[in-house]
Design an enzyme around this catalytic site. Structure first.
Site, PDB file in Angstrom:
ATOM      1  N   ASP A   1       0.824  -1.215   0.000  1.00 49.08           N
ATOM      2  CA  ASP A   1       0.000   0.000   0.000  1.00 49.08           C
ATOM      3  C   ASP A   1       0.859   1.266   0.000  1.00 49.08           C
ATOM      4  O   ASP A   1       1.851   1.358   0.725  1.00 49.08           O
ATOM      5  CB  ASP A   1      -0.893   0.030   1.240  1.00 49.08           C
ATOM      6  CG  ASP A   1      -1.920  -1.093   1.267  1.00 49.08           C
ATOM      7  OD1 ASP A   1      -1.625  -2.180   0.755  1.00 49.08           O
ATOM      8  OD2 ASP A   1      -3.014  -0.875   1.819  1.00 49.08           O
TER       9      ASP A   1
ATOM     10  N   HIS B   1      -9.118   0.158  -2.186  1.00 50.06           N
ATOM     11  CA  HIS B   1      -9.326   1.607  -2.280  1.00 50.06           C
ATOM     12  C   HIS B   1      -9.429   2.095  -3.725  1.00 50.06           C
ATOM     13  O   HIS B   1      -9.732   3.278  -3.935  1.00 50.06           O
ATOM     14  CB  HIS B   1      -8.221   2.353  -1.533  1.00 50.06           C
ATOM     15  CG  HIS B   1      -8.456   2.418  -0.063  1.00 50.06           C
ATOM     16  ND1 HIS B   1      -8.982   3.519   0.574  1.00 50.06           N
ATOM     17  CD2 HIS B   1      -8.263   1.479   0.904  1.00 50.06           C
ATOM     18  CE1 HIS B   1      -9.085   3.265   1.869  1.00 50.06           C
ATOM     19  NE2 HIS B   1      -8.656   2.039   2.094  1.00 50.06           N
TER      20      HIS B   1
END
Length: 307
Positions: free
Chosen positions: A51, A112
């Site tokens: 991430d 996301h």
């Protein structure tokens, strides 16, 4: 035509790219990304990144530590936007690198990379703040539908953003998923980006996240044996030391956003895998001297800027 090298150079200097240029870049990126399988086959040597979450200075630190693209072959495991101050610059740079060096950088989709999630966790509001409208958010969230779901490395390491799904026993089942859409709330596509390993369970159990599943060592072992794989590599979970290895070294989590949200004080890592499949977690701290965000007037960055 657009001069990608010039745009990449400007992005490294943290310049905001004009809305019209981003629209064109995204249209080009769709053509490249739609050619990729739901399971991209990659080879070593390769560097794997977890991430990023809009922490652009730390992305530049990753390229400093791991080597610049295209000299290093990169696999990114998703979650490029939200929470950090520079989601736009982060995803724009990664898309430009994908266009410039399509065989040297692979971008998976994270949870996301979603219209719904980005409206809540920062990317949408960042687009409004920096551009004065939601057009750039729409261009990028349309692109998210084209990002691939998973990858394999040397046909022995399975890579995904989140984890496994009770609907998927064989990797070939991922190939037939319709990925070109917003994530559904449940089902195999959602599980791949939302699920987490959990040492306290053996099989699948409901995830406390409210999406995906928690899964244990029994599930990991069965999946690896059934697919003739050796290891599962994923991101999705904050690791205070930058990475975590579970289930007798059958599964690893790599986390690449140091000092997450500029307050968690965690380390980060990238995973460097050599041709002998040896794995080295290169751990790093937050990039020094990170700036407070400066937002240019919206009128300035929405002007035509074709190069």
């Amino acid at each position: 035509m657009i001069d990608l090298d010039n745009i990449i150079e400007r992005l490294y200097e943290k310049q905001l790219i004009a809305e019209s240029v981003i629209a064109y870049l995204c249209s080009l990126a769709k053509e490249v990304l739609m050619q990729e399988s739901n399971v991209v086959r990659l080879s070593t040597p390769i560097t794997v990144v977890g991430d990023i979450h809009g922490q652009f200075d730390d992305l530049l630190e990753i390229f400093r530590i791991g080597g610049p693209c295209p000299y290093t072959n990169y696999l990114f495991l998703g979650d490029y936007v939200d929470r950090g101050y520079y989601s736009i610059e982060t995803i724009t740079l990664l898309i430009c690198l994908k266009l410039r060096y399509p065989k040297r950088i692979t971008l998976l989709r994270g949870n996301h990379e979603s219209r719904g999630i980005t409206q809540t966790y920062g990317f949408y509001s960042e687009c409004l703040r920096k551009y004065g409208n939601a057009n750039v958010w729409k261009y990028f969230t349309d692109i998210f539908d084209f990002l691939t779901l998973s990858a394999t490395i040397d046909d022995t390491i399975f890579c995904v953003h989140g984890g496994l799904s009770p609907s998927i026993q064989h990797i070939d089942q991922i190939l037939v998923l319709d990925r070109f859409r917003e994530f559904p709330h449940e089902g195999p596509m959602a599980d791949l980006v939302w699920s987490d390993p959990d040492p306290s369970v053996q099989e699948f159990s409901l995830s406390p996240r409210g999406a995906g599943f928690s899964f244990g060592e029994v599930i990991v072992t069965k999946f690896l044996e059934y697919n003739n794989m050796k290891h599962i590599l994923r991101a999705h979970q904050l690791c205070s030391e930058g990475y975590q290895i579970l289930f007798e070294k059958k599964l690893s989590t790599v986390w690449s956003a140091p000092n997450y949200c500029y307050r968690c004080a965690n380390l980060a890592s990238i995973l460097q895998i050599d041709t002998d499949q040896s794995r080295f977690f290169n751990v790093f701290d937050a990039a020094p001297n990170q700036e407070t965000p400066f937002v240019e007037p919206a009128a300035k960055v929405t002007a035509e800027y074709f190069l």
